[in-house]
Enzyme design. Structure first.
Site, PDB file in Angstrom:
ATOM      1  N   HIS A 264      50.557 -15.399  14.795  1.00 54.77           N
ATOM      2  CA  HIS A 264      50.428 -13.957  14.953  1.00 54.77           C
ATOM      3  C   HIS A 264      51.510 -13.262  14.124  1.00 54.77           C
ATOM      4  CE1 HIS A 264      47.436 -13.537  18.360  1.00 54.77           C
ATOM      5  NE2 HIS A 264      47.491 -14.832  18.118  1.00 54.77           N
TER       6      HIS A 264
ATOM      7  N   CYS B 279      48.182  -9.717  22.038  1.00 49.92           N
ATOM      8  CA  CYS B 279      48.388 -10.633  23.154  1.00 49.92           C
ATOM      9  C   CYS B 279      48.678  -9.796  24.399  1.00 49.92           C
ATOM     10  CB  CYS B 279      49.553 -11.596  22.888  1.00 49.92           C
ATOM     11  SG  CYS B 279      49.917 -12.678  24.284  1.00 49.92           S
TER      12      CYS B 279
ATOM     13  N   ASN C 205      46.436 -12.114  15.048  1.00 53.25           N
ATOM     14  CA  ASN C 205      46.619 -13.233  14.127  1.00 53.25           C
ATOM     15  C   ASN C 205      46.777 -12.720  12.701  1.00 53.25           C
ATOM     16  OD1 ASN C 205      45.566 -15.911  12.668  1.00 53.25           O
ATOM     17  ND2 ASN C 205      46.097 -16.381  14.773  1.00 53.25           N
TER      18      ASN C 205
ATOM     19  N   HIS D 115      48.382 -21.301  13.736  1.00 50.13           N
ATOM     20  CA  HIS D 115      47.819 -20.069  14.296  1.00 50.13           C
ATOM     21  C   HIS D 115      49.000 -19.111  14.512  1.00 50.13           C
ATOM     22  CE1 HIS D 115      44.788 -18.124  17.155  1.00 50.13           C
ATOM     23  NE2 HIS D 115      45.906 -17.511  17.490  1.00 50.13           N
TER      24      HIS D 115
ATOM     25  N   ARG E   9      36.503 -13.509  18.283  1.00 49.18           N
ATOM     26  CA  ARG E   9      36.895 -13.929  19.635  1.00 49.18           C
ATOM     27  C   ARG E   9      38.333 -13.520  19.943  1.00 49.18           C
ATOM     28  NH1 ARG E   9      40.748 -16.515  22.495  1.00 49.18           N
ATOM     29  NH2 ARG E   9      40.873 -18.157  20.914  1.00 49.18           N
ATOM     30  N   ASP E  10      39.302 -14.198  19.396  1.00 50.00           N
ATOM     31  CA  ASP E  10      40.704 -13.912  19.701  1.00 50.00           C
ATOM     32  C   ASP E  10      41.069 -12.487  19.298  1.00 50.00           C
ATOM     33  OD1 ASP E  10      43.293 -14.500  20.604  1.00 50.00           O
ATOM     34  OD2 ASP E  10      43.934 -15.234  18.649  1.00 50.00           O
TER      35      ASP E  10
END
Length: 324
Positions: A214, A245, A254, A212, A20-21
């Protein structure tokens, strides 16, 4: 409890964000079949919490356009839990119809970032979340609160630790079972992460927190150590370091799942993850996307696997590299 390097030795729960991310911030779009294959490979490696989709506008996030079809095709087996990001009531209804195991709601510590991402300010986002959390909980769906820009915002600058703590407490009070603290643009260092965590832990128990980070400036792994030292045992990560991002030019994805597992196993901690299978998955998805593998651990293990196939000696394993 045994300790190594000052960190309690026990089990850490990993939340895999790659499908997802990670994928939603990659230029290439994987087909539904390849997304399903990626998720199956991640589950086979031992990961039990995987965020796989987002019920958002396909115009804004085309990589997540077929999330409903994805959930319909996923094999459901305990104890694996599949999560999805939900931005509003319409998204929640779609997620419920898709039988998600867990939903994620997103806000940030800064109005600038929240407006860029979901078109409203932080306070308005919390007002919007309240009925969503209540409805999800009434149906037995767990709700995860994502709190971004916990270190700094590309629009509003540095974030005060007390601001992070206050918002984390509000998400907990709304009914989120877990709050994920995100250094979304990856600018944190242990020197900025530690005071932020200390402030949050005054308001929210460690068992209700995830981190979380990055890895834009290569600090993702280092930033995990203050969290582990403070008893936080849930870590978000992304296979092969997928992602980035869109609102912070140059931001990396991440922290790579392979790096996290290698670190935790080196500390004597348990993850339930087979690192070789995970690394093979990271290499596979990187090739599908036509990008370099963003995990140095993954690159090293891939090189070793190639050497073994060529009949070359496999001399180095974790902790066995001596000399310079």
């Amino acid at each position: 409890m045994n300790k190594e390097h000052g960190i309690p030795v026990d089990r850490v729960s990993l939340v895999e964000m790659g499908p997802r991310d990670g994928l939603q911030n990659e230029r290439s779009i994987l087909s539904l079949d390849k997304r399903l294959a990626l998720i199956a490979r991640l589950a086979e490696s031992g990961l039990q919490r995987i965020e796989v989709g987002a019920f958002v506008s396909p115009k804004r996030v085309p990589q997540m356009a077929d999330s409903a079809a994805l959930f319909a095709a996923l094999p459901r087996r305990t104890p694996i839990r599949y999560g999805a990001l939900v931005p509003n009531l319409q998204g929640l209804q779609a997620a419920m119809a898709a039988r998600v195991d867990e939903i994620g709601l997103f806000t940030a510590c800064s109005d600038g970032f929240t407006r860029a991402n979901i078109g409203i300010g932080v306070e308005e986002s919390l007002v919007r979340f309240a009925p969503l959390v209540a409805q999800a909980r009434s149906l037995g769906i767990r709700v995860r609160g994502y709190l971004s820009t916990v270190i700094a915002c590309p629009y509003d600058g540095p974030t005060r630790p007390k601001r992070v703590a206050a918002l984390a407490e509000r998400l907990l009070d709304l009914g989120c079972h877990e709050i994920s603290l995100g250094d979304t643009i990856g600018v944190g260092t242990p020197g900025t992460v530690a005071p932020m965590l200390d402030a949050v832990l005054h308001e929210v128990p460690a068992g209700r927190l995830a981190v979380h980070f990055h890895d834009t400036y290569g600090q993702g792994l280092a930033n995990l150590l203050p969290a582990l030292e403070r008893g936080i045992r849930t870590i978000d990560c992304s296979v092969a370091g997928l992602g980035g991002c869109p609102y912070a030019p140059g931001a990396s994805g991440n922290v790579a799942s392979e790096e996290v597992v290698y670190l935790l196993h080196g500390l004597g901690m348990s993850t339930g993850v087979n690192l070789d299978l995970l690394a093979a998955t990271g290499q596979w998805v990187s090739e599908q996307l036509g990008r370099a593998n963003g995990s140095r651990v993954g690159q090293a293990l891939h090189a070793r696997a190639q050497a073994r196939r060529q009949g070359k000696p496999d001399e180095i394993t974790q902790g066995e590299c001596h000399g310079s």
